[in-house]
Design a protein around this motif. Structure first.
Motif, short mmCIF file in Angstrom:
data_model
loop_
_atom_site.label_atom_id
_atom_site.label_comp_id
_atom_site.label_asym_id
_atom_site.label_seq_id
_atom_site.Cartn_x
_atom_site.Cartn_y
_atom_site.Cartn_z
N SER A 195 85.76 20.96 -15.66
CA SER A 195 87.01 21.31 -14.77
C SER A 195 88.33 22.02 -15.03
O SER A 195 89.16 21.71 -15.54
N VAL A 196 87.73 22.96 -14.20
CA VAL A 196 88.99 24.10 -14.36
C VAL A 196 89.55 23.91 -13.08
O VAL A 196 90.77 24.92 -12.93
N VAL A 197 88.85 23.68 -11.84
CA VAL A 197 89.40 23.85 -10.19
C VAL A 197 90.57 22.04 -10.07
O VAL A 197 91.72 23.12 -9.63
N ASP A 198 90.27 21.81 -10.45
CA ASP A 198 91.20 20.08 -10.49
C ASP A 198 90.91 18.95 -11.57
O ASP A 198 90.04 18.90 -11.82
N ARG A 199 92.14 19.33 -12.21
CA ARG A 199 92.14 18.51 -13.01
C ARG A 199 92.28 16.72 -12.82
O ARG A 199 90.91 16.56 -13.69
N GLU A 200 92.15 16.71 -11.75
CA GLU A 200 91.41 15.10 -11.36
C GLU A 200 90.30 14.97 -11.24
O GLU A 200 89.53 13.75 -11.42
N ILE A 201 90.20 16.01 -10.62
CA ILE A 201 87.99 15.30 -10.99
C ILE A 201 87.90 15.52 -12.77
O ILE A 201 86.78 14.53 -13.01
N GLY A 202 88.43 16.18 -13.89
CA GLY A 202 87.37 15.55 -14.96
C GLY A 202 88.42 14.30 -15.62
O GLY A 202 87.51 13.44 -16.59
N GLU A 203 89.21 14.14 -14.96
CA GLU A 203 90.43 12.78 -15.08
C GLU A 203 89.14 11.95 -14.48
O GLU A 203 89.14 10.36 -15.10
#
Length: 331
Positions: A195-203
């Motif tokens: 997840s390098v585009v949007d931290r919230e996607i990784g979370e």
């Protein structure tokens, strides 16, 4: 003239409503949605009526349904529609659960009703021309396939949380395209994602950038690259290296103007998103469904195709989690 019930009234349902209404062999008989006002609005645009899903399924004058609802309802609606004798075109994926998708296939097989899964990119004229050239042996044997699929911007995180993840939601189109081009699923899949585009996607437990390498029984290789963000537009390219040449399907651009000056050579950006890029393929997809169902022919994309792509998405998900290649047959 086939009478069609459209289940769902969101953005993709609007695309399908256009295709249904624009085909001389079908008419949009009714629209349903979890939010009745949305169904009324979409139905009014196409001279149709809003009804409940139950009413559409019980109406014997409606020949088929197009399912464009949320993914978690797909299998249930496929089973309900085929059980009452209606043909189905369902948006991808069949389900978020591979096990549930397989049980759906078993239930449908007992009805004998046709079910087509909406992998519309198979009907894109550019990808179709590339496949036809391969089949005509214009570049010899396929050896290395590369698929690039980048969205212009990520969807809301609320959508990410219910999407099933990038591999089931986004890359599943590319898994099916690889099967379409290569003629069979791969033996093993190795995937990496972050997840390098949007931290919230990784979370939220998903990735927004991923690459997959697939190997085939005869040694062929396919590579898929996905990103939720390409600031220049919707990047959709396919490249196939064969023993006797190379085939490429390039991006569709906003226009074909190229400016050449002493400062350099510039051209237009790719079309912004899938509505601009794939409207032709959605119409062709629906036309193929109508022709096959009305003529008693074989559907060009089947429930088996949907399950094959979902199995590949499951294998890729497991590979990211384990850091190891996964054999498709093991899922």
């Amino acid at each position: 003239m086939l009478r069609i019930g459209l289940l769902g009234a969101g953005r993709i349902a609007g695309v399908h409503a256009t295709a249904i209404s624009g085909n001389p062999g079908s008419t949009l008989a009714a629209v349903s949605d979890h939010f009745p006002e949305n169904a009324k609005k979409l139905a009014a645009q196409y001279g149709s009526v809003a009804r409940s899903t139950e009413d559409i399924l019980s109406d014997r004058s409606i020949d088929a349904v197009l399912i464009a609802t949320s993914t978690d309802t797909h299998s249930d609606l496929i089973e309900a529609a085929t059980a009452v004798g209606k043909a189905v075109l369902c948006e991808k994926p069949v389900d978020l659960s591979l096990e549930r998708a397989r049980s759906c296939r078993e239930a449908v097989s007992k009805t004998g009703m046709p079910v087509m899964i909406g992998f519309n990119r198979r009907f894109d004229p550019n990808f179709g021309a590339l496949k036809a050239a391969l089949d005509a042996n214009e570049i010899g044997k396929a050896e290395l396939l590369s698929i690039t699929s980048f969205d212009p911007a990520p969807p809301p995180v609320a959508y990410i949380k219910v999407s099933g993840g990038l591999f089931r939601d986004m890359m599943i189109h590319d898994f099916d395209m690889a099967n379409f081009i290569m003629g069979e699923p791969p033996v093993s899949i190795m995937a990496v994602g972050s997840s390098v585009v949007d931290r919230e996607i990784g979370e939220a437990g998903d990735v927004d950038t991923a690459a997959v390498t697939m190997t085939y029984a005869d040694g062929r290789i396919a590579v898929i690259k996905n990103s939720r963000r390409a600031v220049y537009g919707y990047d959709q390219r396919l490249e196939l290296l064969g023993s006797e040449g190379l085939l490429q399907a390039q991006n569709m651009l906003e226009n074909s103007v190229v400016k050449s000056t002493t400062s350099g050579v510039t051209g237009a950006k790719p079309t912004y998103f899938f509505l601009e890029r794939y409207m032709t393929s959605y119409a062709a997809e629906w036309g193929a469904f109508v022709d096959a169902f009305a003529g008693g022919g074989t559907l060009p994309v089947t429930l088996d195709d949907g399950i094959a792509a979902l199995a590949m998405a499951e294998a890729a998900t497991r590979s990211v989690q384990s850091g190891q290649p996964v054999r498709v047959e093991d899922v």
